[in-house]
Design an enzyme around this catalytic site. Structure first.
Site, PDB file in Angstrom:
ATOM      1  N   GLU A 175       1.313  -1.253   0.201  1.00 41.42           N
ATOM      2  CA  GLU A 175       0.013   0.071  -0.129  1.00 41.42           C
ATOM      3  C   GLU A 175       1.027   1.025   0.092  1.00 41.42           C
ATOM      4  O   GLU A 175       0.993   2.121   0.788  1.00 41.42           O
ATOM      5  CB  GLU A 175      -1.024  -0.520   1.231  1.00 41.42           C
ATOM      6  CG  GLU A 175      -1.790  -1.185   0.797  1.00 41.42           C
ATOM      7  CD  GLU A 175      -3.382  -1.300   2.004  1.00 41.42           C
ATOM      8  OE1 GLU A 175      -2.815  -1.252   3.231  1.00 41.42           O
ATOM      9  OE2 GLU A 175      -4.151  -0.799   1.311  1.00 41.42           O
ATOM     10  N   GLU A 178      -4.040 -10.665  -0.143  1.00 43.91           N
ATOM     11  CA  GLU A 178      -4.415 -10.764   1.309  1.00 43.91           C
ATOM     12  C   GLU A 178      -5.686 -10.685   0.998  1.00 43.91           C
ATOM     13  O   GLU A 178      -6.742 -10.720   0.223  1.00 43.91           O
ATOM     14  CB  GLU A 178      -4.565  -8.940   2.052  1.00 43.91           C
ATOM     15  CG  GLU A 178      -2.947  -8.822   2.662  1.00 43.91           C
ATOM     16  CD  GLU A 178      -3.156  -7.015   3.017  1.00 43.91           C
ATOM     17  OE1 GLU A 178      -4.138  -6.543   3.647  1.00 43.91           O
ATOM     18  OE2 GLU A 178      -2.288  -6.947   3.078  1.00 43.91           O
TER      19      GLU A 178
END
Ligand code: GAL
Length: 966
Positions: free
Chosen positions: A414, A484
């Site tokens: 991220e 994820e």
């Protein structure tokens, strides 16, 4: 007047630092001497970084008044300052590379002697394995440099500064630095020297850096070894008769390394000055036919994201904790780890090599907080920061390049997109073409070798599996993983089975990594475990930091037990009506020779007979065998419900679990499910003063509610639709879909009014008519309770008819009752031993179980609905026996749902003197909407007409045989 620069300018300098040696491989031991500098250090905390006072670093400084601290450790977990938890928000104003004036700064001092026999020749290196977030180091009064990159090693040449006794090592650590902008991972901010500090002797002619290339050719069965070293030497591997010069390739037949069969060969790299032990695993990672292949075969990741965590020591992990993680993973069928979101303590990778786990090694990089300003000023898209990014990439790759377990490098997490990331990927591809590069944020896969997503819904994953996704051609040709998914926050994750089915049915889907391994709760006597906000943080994200498959003390949560079942490497299925069971080998590499198979035959949850099952040990990965079951035993009680259970167990002790450890199991229905014995309504309700009696029960004549059944006191029996919303019910704020937990509360399902419309005493039944509804709404549930009895058994039939336009599902539908008397032991025939909800029930085995009310509770760090046992045919609690028609879902607790709902921490739950029992006809699924999809439509509990019954009697027979484990 010249502008004065302060000594602390390095703190906000975007460069990675100065003075450190180039990155190189990290190995645990060699025959060169070393000395651990871990231990008690002197410590002083200052509120700001702008101190120019460096006097503490000079030899002779008297730190007698200072505190002591444990190194490795975080000072905020040792009584100095407090931790801060934010998910993605920077806990300081965003103005890169500046950081606040309030910048907690810890001065650390350690005085040490050289061990006796420390050679006089050669040099020495001082190594820091991890310091958060920026450190400046002095040895014996000399400033040797400063560095950033918290979870990466930094080494300094210090031979010329050492003396035999009284060396003074001074380290100034700043909590905030320019580096903090690159370390915005979703975790606690925990400053300190949190990994080992070591002094290494470097003999003349010692190894500088080396790179073990150990490839495996699956077509020839041969491995090729070449060890490149900065310093010439020889490489020997006795088991393979290898003795070659560094740089020289040698090809010999080998057993390859895989996560399932982690064959390591011991070797030695010997140079003139040093002998370094090698642990060599031969394996080849390729991107071929659009798939990630190892040794020529596609692999399926059954992974977890692992942050480093210990509830008392934070990210300062000891070897036992690291080993515990690996053993727990192996014992729960996990085959892969993404080291979210930074390279782990290097010893963890040694364990992954040894026990066998595929690793995605992720760089210490996240700039997620820039999303708040639409990624403006993001360091990964600003050339001034690129040297820091490349330094981080190099420190990871160079440190970890010799681990066979590492199969992919990840640029970070991220961090948006930008030139800096491209530069990292280019550098990594160039330095180590033998592995693939991952970065989820590279949506077009420009720089990366795998299409990676997080929290993609089942539907989208299926489309990708079918190749129906759009996007750039390059991405469409790549394999897909979910780096994820299945957010394990609180109760859940739900929907794992459906994900796994997709992964197993489409080749392109190469599995995923559950988020995440362990709850980051901090042990705290005020709360049990603390989470965000418990330290008075200005900004925080509450219990979003407790989203693991393990509780903070490493007890497996029901989510881990479920995951272990869903990903089991052997599938046991089929219809035993034809006398066989189908066993499928779901490994990627191993046959079944490590396993033994057993069968058990069950009647009404009791095991009648057991035996071994001859499953062919040579069954190859992907193959199935129809294995004949024995004849069912005679003497099965008439009308009993019967099942076969087949278990795959370890045939021998392994490094990670003893012989007999259950790796996989299947429960197969043998006969049809019998219907519970009917209750013929032969008894009429009898009126007394203020009471009604019907068979074994007494009722309040005014309300029609039971007050005792078979002599057992009962209170407040009524319809219940409320559950203490789970983290997944509440959902994350950014979810597009409706978040049911909030809708339920807005509608008022936690404050239902129960209007009594009639108490009808009939010839053979007591009928109580009610309407259950929240204030301010026209929605309601017309609810009729019908009680009948044959004199000893009491049957309750509940009929529920929704009224109004119900547009949302119900949390639960059933009755709840209070047992004021002593109720401690619970026995049941149904799913167990752990909790199970409609979409988290794969691991529930139908059997007879015994527990206690206290042990039925699942200790989610933030209290919420938990502990339901599914598919219960009958249960006994507090002197009552309850049979379901149909089977029901059971919870029992010493507090009410309202108290559970109001609690913020486990310490808020205070047992009362009544045990509250919920008998649910159904519950809403769990899903994983705390970050991802809610329950799939099939697991929604719609508000629609329903009828369900329970038969109550006094409990009689104690349970004869009770299984306590699967
Ligand atoms: C992801 C992130 C993780 C964690 C998770 C939610 O977006 O990569 O670090 O924050 O969400 O728990």
């Amino acid at each position: 007047m010249s502008l004065r620069t302060t000594a602390a300018d390095y703190v906000t300098d975007v460069s990675p630092g100065s003075g450190a040696l180039p990155a190189r491989t990290r190995y645990a031991v060699s025959d060169a001497m070393s000395r651990s500098l871990n231990g008690r250090w002197r410590f002083r905390l200052s509120p700001a970084a702008d101190t120019e006072d460096e006097s503490f670093a000079a030899p002779g400084f008297d730190a007698g008044e200072w505190a002591e601290i444990e190194v490795p450790g975080h000072w905020v977990l040792q009584g100095h300052g407090t931790p801060i938890y934010t998910n993605h928000l920077y806990p300081f104003p965003v103005d890169p590379p500046h950081v606040p004036t309030e910048n907690p700064t810890g001065d650390h001092l350690h005085v040490f002697d050289l061990p006796s026999g420390w050679p006089e020749d050669g040099g020495a290196v001082l190594r820091f394995d991890g310091v958060e977030s920026c450190a400046r180091v002095w040895l014996n009064g000399t400033d040797i440099g400063e560095f950033k990159g918290s979870r990466l090693p930094h080494e300094f040449a210090v031979g010329h500064l050492l003396r035999p006794r009284g060396n003074v090592l001074a380290v100034r650590v700043h909590q905030w630095s320019a580096g903090s902008y690159l370390e915005d991972q979703d975790q606690w901010w925990l400053p300190g020297i949190f990994r080992d500090v070591t002094l290494l002797h470097r003999p003349p002619g010692c190894v500088a850096d080396f790179f073990v290339h150990a490839a495996y050719d699956h077509l020839t069965g041969k491995g090729t070894l070449r060890v490149d070293s900065d310093v010439d030497g020889r490489v020997s591997v006795p088991a393979l008769d290898i003795d070659v010069a560094t740089g020289e390739p040698v090809t010999v037949p080998v057993t390859p390394w895989t996560a399932e069969t982690p064959r390591l060969y011991d070797g030695v790299l010997a140079t003139e000055g040093e002998r370094v032990p090698l642990r060599i695993g031969f394996r080849t990672v390729t991107l071929a036919d659009g798939l990630i292949k190892v040794n020529g075969r596609p692999i399926l990741f059954k992974g977890v994201n692992r942050h480093e965590w210990h509830p008392e020591r934070g990210r300062a992990l000891d070897p036992d904790t690291m080993r515990a993680d690996v053993l727990l993973m192996k014992r729960h069928n996990i085959n892969a780890v993404r080291t979210s979101h930074y390279p782990p303590h290097p010893a963890f990778l040694d364990l992954c090599d040894e026990y066998g786990l595929w690793v995605i090694d992720e760089c210490d990089l996240e700039t997620h907080g820039f999303t708040e300003q639409n990624w403006r000023d993001n360091p990964v898209d600003d050339d001034r920061w690129t040297p820091a990014l490349l330094d981080r990439a190099a420190r990871m790759v160079e440190r970890d390049k010799n681990h066979p377990s590492v199969v992919l490098w990840s640029l970070g997490n991220e961090a948006g997109t930008g030139r800096g990331l491209t530069a990292m990927a280019e550098w990594i591809h160039g330095r180590d073409p033998s592995r693939l590069v991952h970065y989820e944020g590279d949506a077009n896969c420009r720089d990366t070798d795998v299409h990676s997503r997080m929290y993609a819904y089942h539907e989208e994953v299926e489309r990708i599996g079918l190749g129906l996704d759009g996007g750039p051609q390059r991405r469409r040709e790549l394999p897909f993983i979910q780096c994820e998914y299945a957010h394990a926050m609180g109760n859940g994750p739900g929907g794992l089975s459906e994900y796994q089915e997709l992964f197993e049915s489409h080749e392109r889907l190469q599995g995923g990594f559950v988020w995440e391994w362990i709850d980051h709760g901090i042990k705290d006597e005020r709360f049990g475990y603390a989470y965000g906000g418990d330290f008075g943080e200005e900004l925080h994200d509450a219990n979003f930091v407790c989203d693991g498959l393990l509780f903070p003390d490493r007890t497996p949560s029901p989510g881990l037990v479920e995951y272990a079942k869903v990903i089991e490497p052997v599938r046991i299925a089929g219809d035993p009506a034809d006398g066989t069971v189908r066993v499928t080998n779901r490994h990627d590499f191993a046959d079944l020779s490590a396993l033994a198979f057993e069968w058990a035959y069950q009647a009404d949850g009791e095991t009648l007979a057991t035996g071994t099952l001859p499953v062919p040990p040579s069954l190859s990965p992907g193959e199935s065998a129809e294995v004949e079951l024995p004849e069912p035993p005679g003497a099965v009680p008439a009308g009993a419900e019967t099942h076969w259970i087949v278990r795959a167990l370890l045939a021998r002790d392994t490094a990670w679990a003893p012989r007999g450890h259950v790796v996989a199991w299947g429960q197969l229905r043998a006969g049809t499910r019998p219907v519970p014995a009917p209750v013929h309504p032969t008894t009429a309700p009898v009126r007394g003063p203020g009471t009604l009696t019907l068979g074994p029960a007494a009722f309040d004549a005014r309300t029609g509610a039971p007050t005792s059944i078979g002599g057992v006191e009962v209170r407040d029996l009524r319809l219940d639709v409320w559950r203490a919303p789970t983290d997944n019910d509440n959902g994350a704020g950014w979810q597009r879909e409706p978040r049911h937990g909030l809708l339920w509360r807005t509608l008022g399902l936690h404050r239902m009014h129960h209007r009594l419309d009639a108490v009808e005493v009939g010839a053979d039944a007591l009928t109580v008519r009610t309407r259950v509804a929240p204030a301010a709404s026209d929605l309601g549930l017309r609810t009729v309770y019908r009680w009948t009895s044959d004199g000893t058994r009491l049957r309750l039939t509940v009929a529920v008819t929704p009224e109004g336009d119900w547009r949302l599902p119900l949390p639960r539908l059933g009755v709840r009752l209070g047992l004021p008397g002593p109720a401690h032991r619970v026995t049941w025939y149904g799913g167990g031993p752990g909790e199970a909800y409609p979409d988290t029930r794969a691991a529930a085995l139908l059997a007879r179980w015994e527990s206690t009310v206290d042990a039925l509770q699942t200790p989610y760090v933030r209290p919420q609905e938990n502990g339901a046992r599914a598919d219960v045919r009958w249960a006994e609690i507090g002197g009552l026996r309850i049979e379901g028609d149909p089977a029901f879902c059971l919870t029992a607790r010493r507090w009410t749902t309202e108290q559970l709902d109001a609690a913020a921490h486990l310490t808020d739950l205070v047992p009362g003197d009544t045990v509250w029992v919920n008998l649910d006809h159904a519950q809403m699924g769990i899903g994983t909407q705390s970050c991802g999809p809610g329950p799939l439509p099939a697991h929604h509990l719609h508000a629609e007409p329903a009828e369900f019954s329970f038969v109550f009697t006094q409990s009689t027979a104690s349970v004869k045989s009770v299984r306590s484990t699967t």
